[in-house]
Scaffold this active site. Structure first.
Site, short mmCIF file in Angstrom:
data_model
loop_
_atom_site.label_atom_id
_atom_site.label_comp_id
_atom_site.label_asym_id
_atom_site.label_seq_id
_atom_site.Cartn_x
_atom_site.Cartn_y
_atom_site.Cartn_z
N THR A 146 -6.06 8.23 -5.31
CA THR A 146 -5.97 8.11 -3.85
C THR A 146 -5.01 9.14 -3.26
O THR A 146 -5.29 9.76 -2.24
CB THR A 146 -5.52 6.69 -3.47
N GLU A 155 0.83 -1.21 0.00
CA GLU A 155 0.00 0.00 0.00
C GLU A 155 0.86 1.26 0.00
O GLU A 155 0.54 2.26 -0.64
CB GLU A 155 -0.91 0.01 1.24
#
Length: 311
Positions: free
Chosen positions: A185, A132
């Site tokens: 994001t 991530e």
């Protein structure tokens, strides 16, 4: 060591409205698949990626799946292992449904299974967080933890990492709609305020506590009343077309609650049965179609198990 394996890992709904970076859940669909095979030469390579429209790197050091697998192999003392990976994206990239997380988790679950599961699912979480970090700049766990563990999870703390699986009402279903607009994001995270008013923090704490209590009590009414966000949603919703109208449509059609999935643009509603979820997704998609916005929709129960071996 197994010669090959095929693994599915699920999409996730992170934040669950009021629990920014600390709450998440797994869903049955969509998700990603990884096919992993043993090879004679040491090292990890990616041989094929489908479903990404050419957006993801084949370079093993830059892809979240291979980079996480390499990190895992070093940790377990098996840098001698040779692995080739096929990644089959079956969910939209940049959807707010944990696309990078699903891929990374599928890869880690696959390599762990090929080596006879030397690590537990919980022990795999930090490796997925590294993926991530590579994907969006921050190693948060609210996607990867539910993707690995299944169900609802609470990240009680990050230092040290403390993850708790939460109960939930068995009848809980999700209606998910992905409006086909771009909300990166990294950009969505940059919009968030670094300082907040104490009164807003108190409101948010109450909502998080109410949501967790509602899950333990299996009280759908309390869950719905608690899923309100005064910190993140007011900012991120600006990036999502007609967000507030979509909320109205969901609530009119029987939703328990409504909010943004992760950083968006996907939105989701909790419902008490699959039929209501289908009704909500159809109504929201019809509305988006009138705005000339394409969309994809999914309905699902909470995925209790996380990744699974397909063959």
């Amino acid at each position: 060591m197994r010669e090959s394996i095929r693994v599915f890992a699920p999409a996730t709904i992170a934040n669950v409205v009021c629990g920014y970076d600390i709450l998440g859940l797994a869903v049955d669909a969509p998700g990603d698949e990884v096919i992993m095979r043993k090879r004679s030469e040491p090292g990890v390579i990616i041989t094929k990626i489908t479903g990404d429209d050419g957006r993801l790197p084949l370079d093993a050091s830059k892809n979240t799946v291979s980079a996480s697998v390499e990190h895992y192999l070093r940790h377990v003392g098996r840098p001698d292992v040779g692995i080739e990976i096929e990644l089959h994206k079956q969910m939209p990239i940049g959807s707010g449904l944990g696309s990078s997380s699903a891929s990374t988790v599928a890869g880690l679950f696959a390599i762990n299974a090929m080596l006879g599961n030397p690590l537990s699912k919980m022990e795999l979480v930090p490796f997925a967080m590294k993926g991530e970090e590579l994907a969006c700049g921050t190693g948060h766990a609210d996607n990867v933890a539910p993707a690995i563990l299944g169900g609802f999870v609470l990240i009680k703390s990050y230092e040290p990492l403390d993850i708790i699986k939460l109960p939930y009402p068995e009848e809980l279903h999700c209606a998910i709609v992905f409006p086909e607009v771009d909300v990166p994001t990294r950009d969505a995270r940059r919009m968030i305020r670094e300082k907040i008013a104490l009164k807003d923090a108190v409101t948010q704490w109450g909502n998080i506590a109410g949501l967790v209590s509602g899950l333990f009590m299996k009280d759908l009414g309390l869950i719905g009343r608690s899923m309100k966000d005064v910190l993140i949603e007011p900012v991120r919703s600006i990036l999502i077309p007609d967000f507030h109208r979509m909320r109205e449509i969901a609530m009119i059609n029987g939703a328990i609650s409504f909010g943004i999935s992760g950083s968006g643009p996907s939105v989701f509603a909790f419902t008490k049965d699959p039929d209501t979820s289908v009704k909500i997704t159809k109504a929201i998609q019809q509305h988006l179609s009138k705005l000339n916005i394409g969309s994809q929709a999914y309905t699902s129960a909470v995925n209790a198990d996380g990744p699974k071996i397909l063959d």
